[in-house]
Design a protein around this motif. Structure first.
Motif, PDB file in Angstrom:
ATOM      1  N   LEU A  40     -19.871  40.673  45.011  1.00  0.00           N
ATOM      2  CA  LEU A  40     -20.540  40.619  43.724  1.00  0.00           C
ATOM      3  C   LEU A  40     -21.171  41.938  43.351  1.00  0.00           C
ATOM      4  N   MET A 189     -24.364  42.877  28.833  1.00  0.00           N
ATOM      5  CA  MET A 189     -24.695  41.799  29.762  1.00  0.00           C
ATOM      6  C   MET A 189     -23.725  41.736  30.948  1.00  0.00           C
ATOM      7  N   LEU A 192     -24.648  43.547  34.105  1.00  0.00           N
ATOM      8  CA  LEU A 192     -25.792  43.140  34.906  1.00  0.00           C
ATOM      9  C   LEU A 192     -25.334  42.305  36.096  1.00  0.00           C
ATOM     10  N   PRO A 193     -26.046  42.431  37.232  1.00  0.00           N
ATOM     11  CA  PRO A 193     -25.599  41.711  38.433  1.00  0.00           C
ATOM     12  C   PRO A 193     -25.363  40.215  38.248  1.00  0.00           C
ATOM     13  N   PRO A 194     -26.239  39.453  37.538  1.00  0.00           N
ATOM     14  CA  PRO A 194     -26.010  38.002  37.502  1.00  0.00           C
ATOM     15  C   PRO A 194     -24.667  37.596  36.904  1.00  0.00           C
ATOM     16  N   MET A 195     -24.108  38.442  36.020  1.00  0.00           N
ATOM     17  CA  MET A 195     -22.856  38.053  35.394  1.00  0.00           C
ATOM     18  C   MET A 195     -21.716  37.972  36.402  1.00  0.00           C
ATOM     19  N   ALA A 196     -21.816  38.757  37.486  1.00  0.00           N
ATOM     20  CA  ALA A 196     -20.772  38.681  38.508  1.00  0.00           C
ATOM     21  C   ALA A 196     -20.673  37.263  39.035  1.00  0.00           C
ATOM     22  N   LEU A 197     -21.843  36.652  39.287  1.00  0.00           N
ATOM     23  CA  LEU A 197     -21.856  35.281  39.804  1.00  0.00           C
ATOM     24  C   LEU A 197     -21.187  34.341  38.821  1.00  0.00           C
ATOM     25  N   ILE A 198     -21.486  34.538  37.543  1.00  0.00           N
ATOM     26  CA  ILE A 198     -20.947  33.601  36.558  1.00  0.00           C
ATOM     27  C   ILE A 198     -19.436  33.791  36.413  1.00  0.00           C
ATOM     28  N   VAL A 200     -17.423  34.756  38.812  1.00  0.00           N
ATOM     29  CA  VAL A 200     -16.831  34.097  39.984  1.00  0.00           C
ATOM     30  C   VAL A 200     -16.844  32.585  39.807  1.00  0.00           C
ATOM     31  N   ALA A 201     -17.952  32.064  39.254  1.00  0.00           N
ATOM     32  CA  ALA A 201     -18.023  30.617  39.033  1.00  0.00           C
ATOM     33  C   ALA A 201     -16.902  30.152  38.120  1.00  0.00           C
ATOM     34  N   VAL A 202     -16.607  30.949  37.085  1.00  0.00           N
ATOM     35  CA  VAL A 202     -15.527  30.563  36.176  1.00  0.00           C
ATOM     36  C   VAL A 202     -14.187  30.594  36.910  1.00  0.00           C
TER      37      VAL A 202
ATOM     38  N   PHE B  22     -27.533  40.431  45.887  1.00  0.00           N
ATOM     39  CA  PHE B  22     -26.646  39.408  46.477  1.00  0.00           C
ATOM     40  C   PHE B  22     -26.504  39.543  47.982  1.00  0.00           C
ATOM     41  N   GLY B 184     -19.161  25.909  42.603  1.00  0.00           N
ATOM     42  CA  GLY B 184     -19.140  26.516  41.272  1.00  0.00           C
ATOM     43  C   GLY B 184     -20.484  26.447  40.575  1.00  0.00           C
ATOM     44  N   PHE B 187     -23.109  28.729  42.032  1.00  0.00           N
ATOM     45  CA  PHE B 187     -22.948  30.116  41.589  1.00  0.00           C
ATOM     46  C   PHE B 187     -23.558  30.317  40.212  1.00  0.00           C
ATOM     47  N   MET B 188     -23.244  29.392  39.307  1.00  0.00           N
ATOM     48  CA  MET B 188     -23.747  29.546  37.941  1.00  0.00           C
ATOM     49  C   MET B 188     -25.259  29.516  37.917  1.00  0.00           C
ATOM     50  N   GLY B 191     -26.666  32.661  39.107  1.00  0.00           N
ATOM     51  CA  GLY B 191     -26.543  33.666  38.063  1.00  0.00           C
ATOM     52  C   GLY B 191     -27.646  33.536  37.030  1.00  0.00           C
ATOM     53  N   GLY B 194     -30.803  34.638  38.410  1.00  0.00           N
ATOM     54  CA  GLY B 194     -30.812  36.100  38.471  1.00  0.00           C
ATOM     55  C   GLY B 194     -31.218  36.688  37.135  1.00  0.00           C
ATOM     56  N   ILE B 195     -30.701  36.099  36.047  1.00  0.00           N
ATOM     57  CA  ILE B 195     -31.073  36.601  34.719  1.00  0.00           C
ATOM     58  C   ILE B 195     -32.571  36.407  34.503  1.00  0.00           C
ATOM     59  N   MET B 198     -34.500  38.982  36.203  1.00  0.00           N
ATOM     60  CA  MET B 198     -34.401  40.323  35.633  1.00  0.00           C
ATOM     61  C   MET B 198     -35.553  40.623  34.699  1.00  0.00           C
TER      62      MET B 198
END
Lengths: 218, 205
Positions: A40, A189, A192-198, A200-202, B22, B184, B187-188, B191, B194-195, B198
């Motif tokens: 990530l 956006m 930003l790091p959190p988007m990597a998680l999202i 991967v989730a997709v 992470f 899944g 993870f979301m 995320g 995490g936002i 921030m």
């Protein structure tokens, strides 16, 4: 003829499966949930992701072969330390090579090259596979898992770089397409790091709806 | 003192191991099914980070850095061993985890049985090695700062695991699309958390 029957061909069906399984039904990231940390953090751009995938493939294949060669000599109690030493030595080699030839990428990856040592993917595959299999099979397993790890990395970083930065491998795609003149804006956006998680989730979501056998039961 | 508190708070909220880097995601996903196991591993990680970061700091500044060996003999002042840092750090971590395991088993059997299988697994938790590598990269100037950083990172990790475990316990009662169930959705949520984390970034310390 006798030897041919007892000896398995180098690329027999079973061995090919070792390479192809990790790509989908046994993917290290989305199914085995190994090696998420580095996957990530370094997927903001394609270039570091590609370098990272190559390093992981090299380290994994070699570490699998070495531990597989030593599998009958390692005492069970101290095997974690032995594995760590093997992996750490390989990672030092990779790190020095990266520093020598692609210094800027090595700076971008910063601590994450070192973190290949504790990348659960490597330890996990050594524990689960190469300690009980022959070197050639372990080699294939290492390549297969490393490559499918790299695949996810590259897919994630493709989307993040394209939508977040408007470039691909530092080539300004969006600018060449002339989208900015039409009023298109990069989505900051995505960087930003959190988007990597999202992202991967997709990917997980997509993969599991294609392959229902992977859906988790409560 | 103020500086130490700054580093401590910063490593909990702004540079949170999970939400910003992470690190330790694998065990984070594995143990966050219930709050109880999350608490166990979280405490163990905090404990080991608080010990290994200062020890590796000493190793880094007294032995591995360029010129660090000068205290032994002036002629060593241009020896640079920093390429060895990965293997030295991981060796210290593996040894420390083993040591901590033995000490806890001897003096606090209740804690030992609570932590159970998690203690030996910490050696391969990315957040521990990550803590030492970040300490090396950020070049803290005193051992106090390094300790504050290690302790803070551990607390930050504990906080993240507790938060996600509590959410996952509640998730059991909600209606998640089948393909997203389990991994899944976790993870979301991570995320989204995490936002949320921030928002601490703007704070200057």
């Amino acid at each position: 003829m006798e030897t041919n029957k007892t000896k398995e061909a180098l690329f027999s069906k079973k061995n090919r499966k070792l390479l192809s399984d990790p790509m989908n039904i046994n993917n290290p990231i989305t199914v085995q949930v190994l090696g998420i940390c580095s996957a990530l953090a370094i997927t903001v751009k394609l270039k570091p992701a590609v370098v990272m995938s190559l390093s992981v493939i090299v380290v994994m294949a070699l570490a699998n072969v070495i531990t597989s060669l030593m599998r009958n000599m390692i005492p069970n109690r101290i095997r974690i330390i032995v594995q760590l030493v093997v992996v750490a030595t390989l990672v030092i080699l990779v790190d020095q090579v990266l520093k020598a030839f692609v210094y800027d990428v090595s700076k971008q990856l910063s601590v994450f090259v070192g973190l290949i040592i504790t990348n659960c993917i490597i330890m996990g595959r050594i524990e689960a596979f190469s300690l009980g299999n022959t070197p050639w099979k372990s080699f294939l397993d290492g390549i297969g898992n490393g490559a499918s790890y790299g695949l996810i990395l590259i897919v994630v970083s493709f989307f993040r770089e394209l939508f977040g930065n408007g470039t691909l491998y530092d080539y300004p795609v969006m600018e060449k397409l002339g989208l900015y003149e039409l009023g298109y804006h990069n989505n900051g956006m995505m960087l930003l790091p959190p988007m990597a998680l999202i992202v991967v989730a997709v990917i997980i979501w997509w993969q599991r709806s294609k392959t229902p056998s992977l859906i988790e039961k409560d | 003192m103020q500086e130490l508190i700054n580093i401590f708070v910063k490593s909990i909220f702004i540079d949170n191991m999970i939400f910003a880097y992470f690190l330790g995601m694998c065990s984070y996903l594995a143990v966050s099914k219930t709050v109880k196991t999350g608490m166990g591993l979280g405490l163990a990680v905090t404990f080991v980070l608080t010990i290994t970061v200062p020890v590796n700091y000493l190793l880094q500044t007294r032995i591995l850095d360029k010129g660090a060996l000068a205290w032994l003999d002036p002629s060593f002042s241009d020896v640079d061993l920093s390429f060895l840092s990965f293997i030295m750090f991981i060796a210290v971590i593996a040894a420390m985890v083993q040591l901590v395991e033995m000490i806890v088993e001897k003096f606090a059997p209740a804690l030992y049985s609570a932590l159970g299988i998690f203690l030996p697994l910490i050696a391969v938790n990315c957040s521990i090695l990550g803590g030492s590598l970040f300490m090396q990269e950020r070049a803290y100037s005193t051992i106090g700062q390094a300790t504050a950083f290690g302790f803070g990172s551990g607390i930050g990790w504990l906080l993240a695991v507790l938060a996600i475990a509590a959410i996952r316990e509640r998730l059991k009662y909600s209606h998640v699309p089948p393909a997203l169930r389990g991994l899944g959705i976790t993870f979301m949520i991570t995320g989204l958390m995490g936002i949320a984390f921030m928002s601490f970034m703007g704070i200057k310390l």
